[in-house]
Design an enzyme around this catalytic site. Structure first.
Site, PDB file in Angstrom:
ATOM      1  N   HIS A 150       3.524  -0.823   5.470  1.00 51.62           N
ATOM      2  CA  HIS A 150       3.673  -1.024   4.018  1.00 51.62           C
ATOM      3  C   HIS A 150       4.421  -2.354   3.830  1.00 51.62           C
ATOM      4  O   HIS A 150       5.224  -2.749   4.676  1.00 51.62           O
ATOM      5  CB  HIS A 150       4.497   0.144   3.485  1.00 51.62           C
ATOM      6  N   ASP A 228      10.153   3.630   9.586  1.00 47.02           N
ATOM      7  CA  ASP A 228       9.926   3.912   8.165  1.00 47.02           C
ATOM      8  C   ASP A 228       9.299   5.311   8.080  1.00 47.02           C
ATOM      9  O   ASP A 228       8.117   5.489   8.379  1.00 47.02           O
ATOM     10  CB  ASP A 228       8.994   2.828   7.594  1.00 47.02           C
ATOM     11  N   GLN A 231       6.434   8.507   4.788  1.00 49.98           N
ATOM     12  CA  GLN A 231       5.297   9.441   4.715  1.00 49.98           C
ATOM     13  C   GLN A 231       5.427  10.560   5.744  1.00 49.98           C
ATOM     14  O   GLN A 231       4.486  11.331   5.942  1.00 49.98           O
ATOM     15  CB  GLN A 231       3.976   8.676   4.950  1.00 49.98           C
ATOM     16  N   LYS A 254       9.262  10.879  -2.707  1.00 52.58           N
ATOM     17  CA  LYS A 254       8.058  11.427  -2.053  1.00 52.58           C
ATOM     18  C   LYS A 254       8.354  12.791  -1.426  1.00 52.58           C
ATOM     19  O   LYS A 254       7.457  13.463  -0.926  1.00 52.58           O
ATOM     20  CB  LYS A 254       7.553  10.457  -0.984  1.00 52.58           C
ATOM     21  N   CYS A 394      -0.132  -1.320  -1.086  1.00 58.62           N
ATOM     22  CA  CYS A 394       0.975  -2.157  -0.595  1.00 58.62           C
ATOM     23  C   CYS A 394       0.863  -2.381   0.904  1.00 58.62           C
ATOM     24  O   CYS A 394       1.867  -2.350   1.626  1.00 58.62           O
ATOM     25  CB  CYS A 394       2.331  -1.532  -0.939  1.00 58.62           C
TER      26      CYS A 394
HETATM   27  C1  LIG Z   1       5.041   3.992   4.433  1.00 58.59           C
HETATM   28  C2  LIG Z   1       5.773   3.571   3.191  1.00 58.59           C
HETATM   29  N1  LIG Z   1       6.815   2.753   3.287  1.00 58.59           N
HETATM   30  C3  LIG Z   1       7.504   2.359   2.211  1.00 58.59           C
HETATM   31  C4  LIG Z   1       7.149   2.774   0.947  1.00 58.59           C
HETATM   32  C5  LIG Z   1       7.962   2.298  -0.230  1.00 58.59           C
HETATM   33  O1  LIG Z   1       8.606   3.375  -0.844  1.00 58.59           O
HETATM   34  P1  LIG Z   1       9.669   3.112  -2.012  1.00 58.59           P
HETATM   35  O2  LIG Z   1       8.891   2.391  -3.089  1.00 58.59           O
HETATM   36  O3  LIG Z   1      10.108   4.455  -2.442  1.00 58.59           O
HETATM   37  O4  LIG Z   1      10.754   2.269  -1.466  1.00 58.59           O
HETATM   38  C6  LIG Z   1       6.061   3.613   0.789  1.00 58.59           C
HETATM   39  C7  LIG Z   1       5.652   4.040  -0.569  1.00 58.59           C
HETATM   40  O5  LIG Z   1       4.551   3.899  -0.990  1.00 58.59           O
HETATM   41  C8  LIG Z   1       5.345   4.024   1.943  1.00 58.59           C
HETATM   42  O6  LIG Z   1       4.281   4.818   1.839  1.00 58.59           O
END
Ligand SMILES: Cc1ncc(COP(=O)(O)O)c(C=O)c1O
Length: 439
Positions: A150, A228, A231, A254, A394
């Protein structure tokens, strides 16, 4: 499996417990499947008379009544700033905030002291890129990430490398949507990698990355790992210690929690050796005219008034998930994912990206349909009353690697049922006809 959309049952009169008491889910069914939709008030809504069919939990989850009510109850009855008042109300706020941290740490088998509340996973990753990265990465060093990240786990490292004269390199994604441990070994053997940052579960491919195998190699090579888990934590058992990650970050919204709250777990020695990320109140031990000293962990990394009600809400969310049991959450979502993969295969021209086996992926499927743009796919799903996401998610570098501009993505949560997948497939099949495509 039923091919009609089952009416949502709506709230079942579930009386949420007050903050700090047990958050027991309303209903449970047999092994491997959950029946908790009634705990989520939003499913009482109707759109043009139709129930809400929500397959976008990868973007954000819906919230059980217990989370909504715990946040409301906190603001109504326990609201005060934390870590500064000596009166009874302030002690209640302290207990609620610190209790939430304890529950969050317990969910992933780690310590409150090394569990830092942030705004979201994006801020947690930026915290490491600034507070660890700026003092530990320099000219000639490399940061290694992967092609399935992401943007939140790409851009902070691009900025760090640009600023510090370091190199940013990528582990490739293969045709199945998986990473290669051999390539990781080869990269680490170059001797210049200071940090490896990667997702636990890809938000596009669904791939479950072999975290423990990777962190063992990274540690052996003298580098630091950041995972990270945005998910992963909401969908499967996660034990940060067993995974061996130096830093593990995730996001509350999430995981059935409110927006505005994220989490960073870090190895104590690393966190202790780091300078603060942001400075101001609460992260301070003492301030003189020219200098300051820092508070102990985890407060050193929590500058200013923290997101108190949001943290308390996240505490209720993780208590709810823990009561369900993360093994059962995973079993439920794996079964739904297997069913989704099976049913999506009935749609002519539809191609799912990522590993073909449900056990190799989290609860999501990204796909394209020949002859229909992903945004039109999402629009057609909406006509059938189904919420899915379309776009680059993203993850633009990954889109480039896959050779597509965008995909549609359906993602599940604890409240989904097979009939939701049926509704999606019905909408996609009907949509092909709208586009004049052969059945
Ligand atoms: C794998 C991953 N990393 C980071 C993010 C970013 O999450 P946040 O906007 O809550 O910081 C997301 C959210 O879509 C994600 O799916």
């Amino acid at each position: 499996m039923p091919s009609v959309v089952r009416e949502s049952t709506g709230p079942n009169g579930h009386t949420p417990p007050r903050a700090g008491s047990g958050c027991v889910p309303a209903t449970r069914t047999g092994e491997g499947s959950l029946d908790v939709r009634a705990d989520f008030p939003i499913f009482a809504r109707r759109f043009d008379g139709r129930p809400l069919i929500y397959l976008d939990s990868g973007a954000t989850s819906q919230k059980p009544a217990v989370v909504i009510d715990t946040v409301g109850e906190h603001l109504r009855a326990h609201n005060a700033n934390v870590h500064r008042g000596v009166y009874a109300l302030a002690r209640e706020a302290d207990a609620a905030y610190d209790g939430a941290r304890r529950r969050v740490a317990e969910l992933v088998g780690t310590e409150p002291r090394t569990t830092i509340f942030t705004k979201n996973v994006t801020e947690a990753i930026n915290l490491v890129a600034y507070a660890w990265g700026r003092s530990n990465v320099g000219p000639g060093d490399a940061v290694l990430i992967t092609q399935l990240e992401h943007h939140a786990n790409i851009v902070p490292w691009q900025m760090l490398c640009r600023e510090r004269g370091a190199m940013l390199r990528y582990l490739a994604v293969d045709a199945r949507g998986e990473l290669s441990l051999e390539q990781l070994d080869a990269e680490l053997a170059r001797g210049d990698v200071r940090l490896v940052a990667f997702s636990h579960v890809s938000n596009v491919l669904g791939t479950i990355v072999p975290v423990a195998e990777m962190t063992a190699r990274i540690r052996a090579a003298g580098a630091v790992s950041l995972v990270d888990g945005a998910q992963a934590v909401p969908h499967m058992p996660v034990d940060v210690g067993a995974l061996g990650a130096d830093f593990y970050a995730w996001t509350g919204h999430k995981a059935l929690g409110p927006t505005g709250i994220g989490v960073l777990h870090g190895r104590a020695e690393l966190l202790e050796g780091m300078e603060p990320f942001m400075t101001g109140g609460d992260m301070i031990a003492s301030v003189d005219f020219q200098s300051a000293t820092w508070n102990e962990l985890p407060y050193k990394f929590e500058a200013g008034t923290p997101p108190i009600a949001e943290a308390v809400g996240l505490g209720a969310a993780v208590e709810y998930l823990s009561a369900l049991g993360m093994d059962r959450v995973r079993a439920h979502e794996r079964a739904l994912t297997a069913y989704m993969l099976e049913r999506l295969a009935e749609v002519p021209g539809l191609r799912v990206v990522g590993p073909p086996e449900a056990e190799r992926r989290g609860g999501l499927a990204s796909f394209t349909i020949e002859g229909i743009h992903p945004h039109d796919i999402a629009e057609l799903a909406d006509r059938g009353g189904v919420c899915i996401r379309a776009g680059h998610h993203c993850a633009q570098p990954l889109m480039r690697r896959l050779g597509v501009g965008a995909t549609a993505r359906a993602s599940v949560g604890v409240y989904n049922e097979p009939s939701d997948i049926d509704a999606l497939v019905d909408a996609l099949l009907a949509g092909r006809e709208v586009f004049g495509l052969k059945p």
